[in-house]
Design a protein around this motif. Sequence first.
Motif, PDB file in Angstrom:
ATOM      1  N   THR B 132      31.988  37.099  43.114  1.00  0.00           N
ATOM      2  CA  THR B 132      30.771  37.930  42.686  1.00  0.00           C
ATOM      3  C   THR B 132      31.178  39.379  42.279  1.00  0.00           C
ATOM      4  O   THR B 132      30.442  40.078  42.050  1.00  0.00           O
ATOM      5  CB  THR B 132      29.557  38.053  43.503  1.00  0.00           C
ATOM      6  OG1 THR B 132      30.085  38.431  44.870  1.00  0.00           O
ATOM      7  CG2 THR B 132      29.068  36.421  43.584  1.00  0.00           C
ATOM      8  N   GLY B 133      32.483  39.454  42.540  1.00  0.00           N
ATOM      9  CA  GLY B 133      32.910  41.015  42.220  1.00  0.00           C
ATOM     10  C   GLY B 133      33.728  41.844  43.205  1.00  0.00           C
ATOM     11  O   GLY B 133      34.933  42.096  42.938  1.00  0.00           O
ATOM     12  N   ASN B 134      33.154  42.015  44.383  1.00  0.00           N
ATOM     13  CA  ASN B 134      33.801  42.495  45.567  1.00  0.00           C
ATOM     14  C   ASN B 134      35.067  42.002  45.931  1.00  0.00           C
ATOM     15  O   ASN B 134      36.098  42.439  46.216  1.00  0.00           O
ATOM     16  CB  ASN B 134      33.022  42.688  46.594  1.00  0.00           C
ATOM     17  CG  ASN B 134      32.009  43.819  46.538  1.00  0.00           C
ATOM     18  OD1 ASN B 134      32.132  44.906  45.836  1.00  0.00           O
ATOM     19  ND2 ASN B 134      30.638  43.797  47.050  1.00  0.00           N
ATOM     20  N   LEU B 135      34.996  40.550  46.116  1.00  0.00           N
ATOM     21  CA  LEU B 135      36.161  39.796  46.416  1.00  0.00           C
ATOM     22  C   LEU B 135      37.080  39.972  45.350  1.00  0.00           C
ATOM     23  O   LEU B 135      38.474  39.887  45.552  1.00  0.00           O
ATOM     24  CB  LEU B 135      35.946  38.298  46.594  1.00  0.00           C
ATOM     25  CG  LEU B 135      36.749  37.593  47.151  1.00  0.00           C
ATOM     26  CD1 LEU B 135      37.541  37.905  48.406  1.00  0.00           C
ATOM     27  CD2 LEU B 135      36.120  35.943  47.282  1.00  0.00           C
ATOM     28  N   ALA B 136      36.866  39.983  43.980  1.00  0.00           N
ATOM     29  CA  ALA B 136      37.891  40.062  42.815  1.00  0.00           C
ATOM     30  C   ALA B 136      38.526  41.192  43.142  1.00  0.00           C
ATOM     31  O   ALA B 136      39.955  41.203  43.006  1.00  0.00           O
ATOM     32  CB  ALA B 136      37.105  39.891  41.580  1.00  0.00           C
ATOM     33  N   ASN B 137      37.875  42.438  43.325  1.00  0.00           N
ATOM     34  CA  ASN B 137      38.437  43.650  43.529  1.00  0.00           C
ATOM     35  C   ASN B 137      39.614  43.482  44.671  1.00  0.00           C
ATOM     36  O   ASN B 137      40.729  44.120  44.345  1.00  0.00           O
ATOM     37  CB  ASN B 137      37.386  44.811  43.946  1.00  0.00           C
ATOM     38  CG  ASN B 137      36.632  44.953  43.091  1.00  0.00           C
ATOM     39  OD1 ASN B 137      35.346  45.591  43.073  1.00  0.00           O
ATOM     40  ND2 ASN B 137      36.695  44.469  41.501  1.00  0.00           N
ATOM     41  N   PRO B 155      32.161  35.537  37.062  1.00  0.00           N
ATOM     42  CA  PRO B 155      30.864  35.039  36.248  1.00  0.00           C
ATOM     43  C   PRO B 155      31.209  36.027  35.142  1.00  0.00           C
ATOM     44  O   PRO B 155      31.239  37.316  35.245  1.00  0.00           O
ATOM     45  CB  PRO B 155      29.704  35.270  36.884  1.00  0.00           C
ATOM     46  CG  PRO B 155      29.902  35.405  38.353  1.00  0.00           C
ATOM     47  CD  PRO B 155      31.323  35.884  38.600  1.00  0.00           C
ATOM     48  N   ALA B 156      31.044  35.692  33.887  1.00  0.00           N
ATOM     49  CA  ALA B 156      31.299  36.570  32.709  1.00  0.00           C
ATOM     50  C   ALA B 156      30.234  37.786  32.620  1.00  0.00           C
ATOM     51  O   ALA B 156      30.854  38.657  31.973  1.00  0.00           O
ATOM     52  CB  ALA B 156      31.478  35.764  31.365  1.00  0.00           C
ATOM     53  N   ASN B 157      29.072  37.494  33.226  1.00  0.00           N
ATOM     54  CA  ASN B 157      28.211  38.639  32.900  1.00  0.00           C
ATOM     55  C   ASN B 157      28.154  39.621  34.068  1.00  0.00           C
ATOM     56  O   ASN B 157      27.212  40.470  34.403  1.00  0.00           O
ATOM     57  CB  ASN B 157      26.682  37.904  33.108  1.00  0.00           C
ATOM     58  CG  ASN B 157      26.054  37.401  34.427  1.00  0.00           C
ATOM     59  OD1 ASN B 157      27.243  37.392  35.334  1.00  0.00           O
ATOM     60  ND2 ASN B 157      24.978  36.984  34.302  1.00  0.00           N
ATOM     61  N   LEU B 158      29.383  39.600  34.772  1.00  0.00           N
ATOM     62  CA  LEU B 158      29.469  40.476  36.235  1.00  0.00           C
ATOM     63  C   LEU B 158      29.337  41.962  35.536  1.00  0.00           C
ATOM     64  O   LEU B 158      29.741  42.229  34.567  1.00  0.00           O
ATOM     65  CB  LEU B 158      30.698  40.146  36.725  1.00  0.00           C
ATOM     66  CG  LEU B 158      30.843  40.805  38.080  1.00  0.00           C
ATOM     67  CD1 LEU B 158      29.912  40.203  38.996  1.00  0.00           C
ATOM     68  CD2 LEU B 158      32.309  40.427  38.548  1.00  0.00           C
ATOM     69  N   GLU B 159      28.814  42.776  36.523  1.00  0.00           N
ATOM     70  CA  GLU B 159      28.846  44.318  36.158  1.00  0.00           C
ATOM     71  C   GLU B 159      30.322  44.749  35.854  1.00  0.00           C
ATOM     72  O   GLU B 159      31.189  44.392  36.470  1.00  0.00           O
ATOM     73  CB  GLU B 159      28.569  45.097  37.537  1.00  0.00           C
ATOM     74  CG  GLU B 159      27.044  45.045  38.050  1.00  0.00           C
ATOM     75  CD  GLU B 159      27.254  44.036  39.271  1.00  0.00           C
ATOM     76  OE1 GLU B 159      28.097  42.966  39.515  1.00  0.00           O
ATOM     77  OE2 GLU B 159      26.237  44.084  40.124  1.00  0.00           O
ATOM     78  N   THR B 292      18.452  37.841  40.103  1.00  0.00           N
ATOM     79  CA  THR B 292      18.496  39.215  40.928  1.00  0.00           C
ATOM     80  C   THR B 292      19.384  40.063  40.512  1.00  0.00           C
ATOM     81  O   THR B 292      20.349  39.908  40.009  1.00  0.00           O
ATOM     82  CB  THR B 292      18.502  39.041  42.508  1.00  0.00           C
ATOM     83  OG1 THR B 292      18.502  40.076  43.262  1.00  0.00           O
ATOM     84  CG2 THR B 292      19.722  38.018  42.922  1.00  0.00           C
ATOM     85  N   ILE B 293      18.981  41.423  40.757  1.00  0.00           N
ATOM     86  CA  ILE B 293      20.206  42.557  40.511  1.00  0.00           C
ATOM     87  C   ILE B 293      21.375  42.512  41.487  1.00  0.00           C
ATOM     88  O   ILE B 293      22.260  43.260  41.529  1.00  0.00           O
ATOM     89  CB  ILE B 293      19.586  43.842  40.495  1.00  0.00           C
ATOM     90  CG1 ILE B 293      18.721  44.209  41.616  1.00  0.00           C
ATOM     91  CG2 ILE B 293      18.675  44.004  39.202  1.00  0.00           C
ATOM     92  CD1 ILE B 293      18.217  45.625  41.793  1.00  0.00           C
ATOM     93  N   ALA B 294      20.975  42.024  42.512  1.00  0.00           N
ATOM     94  CA  ALA B 294      21.690  41.998  43.943  1.00  0.00           C
ATOM     95  C   ALA B 294      22.948  40.657  43.715  1.00  0.00           C
ATOM     96  O   ALA B 294      22.745  39.706  44.399  1.00  0.00           O
ATOM     97  CB  ALA B 294      21.086  41.766  45.250  1.00  0.00           C
ATOM     98  N   LYS B 295      23.798  40.822  42.469  1.00  0.00           N
ATOM     99  CA  LYS B 295      24.750  39.928  42.231  1.00  0.00           C
ATOM    100  C   LYS B 295      25.841  39.757  43.325  1.00  0.00           C
ATOM    101  O   LYS B 295      26.026  38.413  43.318  1.00  0.00           O
ATOM    102  CB  LYS B 295      25.358  40.487  40.798  1.00  0.00           C
ATOM    103  CG  LYS B 295      24.360  40.449  39.834  1.00  0.00           C
ATOM    104  CD  LYS B 295      25.180  40.871  38.480  1.00  0.00           C
ATOM    105  CE  LYS B 295      24.209  40.869  37.107  1.00  0.00           C
ATOM    106  NZ  LYS B 295      24.536  41.646  36.267  1.00  0.00           N
ATOM    107  N   SER B 296      26.092  40.369  44.055  1.00  0.00           N
ATOM    108  CA  SER B 296      27.077  40.138  45.003  1.00  0.00           C
ATOM    109  C   SER B 296      26.454  39.230  46.075  1.00  0.00           C
ATOM    110  O   SER B 296      27.228  38.488  47.079  1.00  0.00           O
ATOM    111  CB  SER B 296      27.581  41.373  45.760  1.00  0.00           C
ATOM    112  OG  SER B 296      26.488  42.083  46.394  1.00  0.00           O
TER     113      SER B 296
END
Lengths: 90, 415
Positions: B132-137, B155-159, B292-296
């Motif tokens: 969801t983003g943090n793991l990707a980083n 996900p393509a719509n990630l921040e 939700t805005i809490a995507k992580s």
Amino acid sequence: MSVKVRIPSQLRQLTGGEGVVECKAGPVSDIIKELEGQHSGIAERLLENGELRRFINIYINGEDIRFEDGLATQAADGSEVSVVPAVAGG
Amino acid sequence: MPAEQLKCKECGRTYPLKALFVCEYCFGPLEVAYDYDKIRRRATKERISNGPPSLWRYADFLPVERRPEIDLQAGYTPLIKADRLAAELGLKKVWVKNDTANPTHSFKDRVVAVALQRARELGFDVVACASTGNLANSVAAHAAASGTEAFVFVPANLEIQKIIATAVYGVNVVKVRGNYDDVNRLCTEIASEKNWAFVNVNVRPYYAEGSKTLAYETAEQLDWRAPDRVVVPVASGSLLTKIHKGFWELGEVGLIRRKTPVVCGAQAEGCGPVATAFQQGQEHIKPVKPNTIAKSLAIGNPADGIFALEVARKTGGLIDSVTEQEIVDGIKLLAETTGIFTETAGGVTTAVLAKLAAAGKIYPTDEVVLYITGDGLKTLDAVAGTLSTYEIDPTLSEFETQVLAENSGGGNKVV
């Protein structure tokens, strides 16, 4: 009138190493019966007391059957049925 | 190493310490099992305090043969005494475990450090993840540091911040048109086809153990004791169960008095399947479509949710959820009272703490640790449009009329 069932690596010793098995289109419960007919032992790995085991997810064209009609969900001709272990993410 | 085997959390069957993640019989998740006598003999307070200022000071508790040679030094983040936050909530003792202070600004650096080391030991030369983003980083940064090839699926719509902060490390970033649960399913299928180390799929049992270090550090920073209560964000449910396991282990090996804190979990209402199951007294988790805005935290089908439920119930804790507005308010409350800018997940956690305090569900004298697991710079959109600044021409008179005269802590321009 058939569907492609994708078998996860954990069950491939039951399918002779095959990652894809062809079954007749129909409800998921019938597909599991047919899988069992083709590869004995597979049903008890997927089901517990007639229900899908809680750490197994089945998807029809990417849609989780738990959001549809569960084991009664119909897989139409040509669809792809994926059996996937539940994995927590993050 | 003190890790002995992998053990199924459902049926107890055991497996060797290989790249396995589900029980071949019942598909239950596998967890690392240890020889605690061995850990008890080796892991003294002195040995730990002489270790490196990173999570590797607790290597004796982790499922690796050795510490990595090249490493980003994740962990050992500050535990901040948050008196102003406590006062705001009518509590006495609140601490913030500030895990934004990690190399890629989230707690995921802990789990990735352990997963990549174990992946190297198992002979993998490609690493991958669903994120969801943090793991990707974090996977991207750790792979770049060690020169390992990586594939990162999001996900393509990630921040956009999270996508840029992954691609910058020069790894393969695959944007999948779907939500996180779709990405995770795809990766689980790819993991059946490719001999890659998917950190949160086939090396997941090792990866998940990295989260225990959040408990070890908290206890060490409190001079070797557990707090009364912890509040932890819940996505898959893994972090919460591992923080609990970490405190339990410290008691088991005699480094703290045997006591596990009351464990409280925090979710967003827009993706709160574990909170719903808790409130309804259910044993099973009904999957949801996240909104939700809490995507992580946006995991609609959390595989460790049932274990998080168990931990909350047996420690006398709970799992609660908050609205989108409460998440934004939580981000601001934490920032304004502690100086820590959290991403949306920390807004969820802070808001749940505030909700429990307001409802009288926390004793005012309880010592509470709030786990803040990611940095606000990654989710700027969540608070954009809700803050104000002054904007003036470069003249003294504008400053006096627009800023000093108004002087209400507000401003004349929204950002």
